[in-house]
Write a protein that holds these residues in place. Structure first.
Motif: not given
Ligand code: SAH
Ligand code: MG
Length: 195
Positions: A18-20, A42, A44, A46, A49-50, A67-68, A72, A95-96, A111-113
């Motif tokens: 699920p990229i932006i 940032e 999240g 993934a 990409y962002s 990124e957890r 990814r 994990d953030a 832009d995570a969970a």
């Protein structure tokens, strides 16, 4: 646009990552330039990409992205290396909520969970520069936000209700001014109210 960028978009599409959305990232890039943003955190990554798109906005930008998911994370590292951006983008596999950082950033991109947005905001607002902004993605969630009656799937419904709660949290927040933009999948910009 760079051919490699469209390859990333294609890869994300095929693999359901699920990229932006295009409009969303273009909007953010515009804000980055307009506000002369230099340091970005940032939540999240993934596949990176962002982070890559934001780093390419201007060559004085540095991004830390969290990124957890280890698979990814590794993909993000590879992609960032392919763009020769490894000196400007640092990916952290954690994990953030376990991440500790005392640095301040001009932009924090959440832009995570989606069920945890309030918690992310509360944790990372301390990492914001006085003139910085917090941007959040997916506040419309494919048009489902404020349309929960029509949602059949119970988990999806719960998730969308949490996004609605986050929107109210932002609207009621005494320390931040938030503007909502119906661009991409719904984006907000929150700015600290100076005391
Ligand atoms: N910003 C990316 C998309 C991120 S998708 C882009 O637009 O290109 C959301 C990502 O957040 C997923 O890969 C997921 O594994 C990650 N994530 C969710 N909760 C997290 C957490 N608590 N800590 C770190 N990463 C998390
Ligand atoms: Mg998103």
């Amino acid at each position: 646009m760079n051919g490699k960028i469209s390859e990333l978009e294609e890869y994300a599409k095929i693999n359901n990552i699920p990229i932006i959305q295009s409009d969303g990232i273009n909007f953010i890039i515009n804000e980055i330039k307009k506000r002369n943003i230099k340091n970005i955190l940032e939540i999240g990554s993934a596949i990176g990409y962002s982070a890559i798109r934001m780093a390419l906005a201007k060559d004085d930008i540095n991004v830390v992205t969290i990124e957890r998911d280890t698979i990814r994370y590794n993909e993000a590292i590879n992609n960032i290396n392919n763009f020769n951006l490894n000196t400007r983008i640092k990916v952290i596999n954690i994990d953030a909520f376990d991440y500790i950082d005392s640095n301040k950033y001009d932009l924090i991109f959440i832009d995570a969970a989606k069920g945890q947005y309030i918690k992310f905001f509360e944790k990372f607002k301390h990492n914001l520069n006085d003139n910085g902004i917090i941007i959040t993605d997916n506040l419309e969630f494919h048009g489902m936000v404020n349309n929960t009656d029509k949602i059949k799937n119970r988990n999806t419904k719960q998730l969308v209700k949490k996004i609605e709660k986050y929107i109210l949290f932002l609207k009621d927040n005494k320390d931040f001014n938030t503007t909502f933009y119906s661009v991409g999948d719904g984006i907000s910009i929150s700015k600290k109210i100076s005391s």
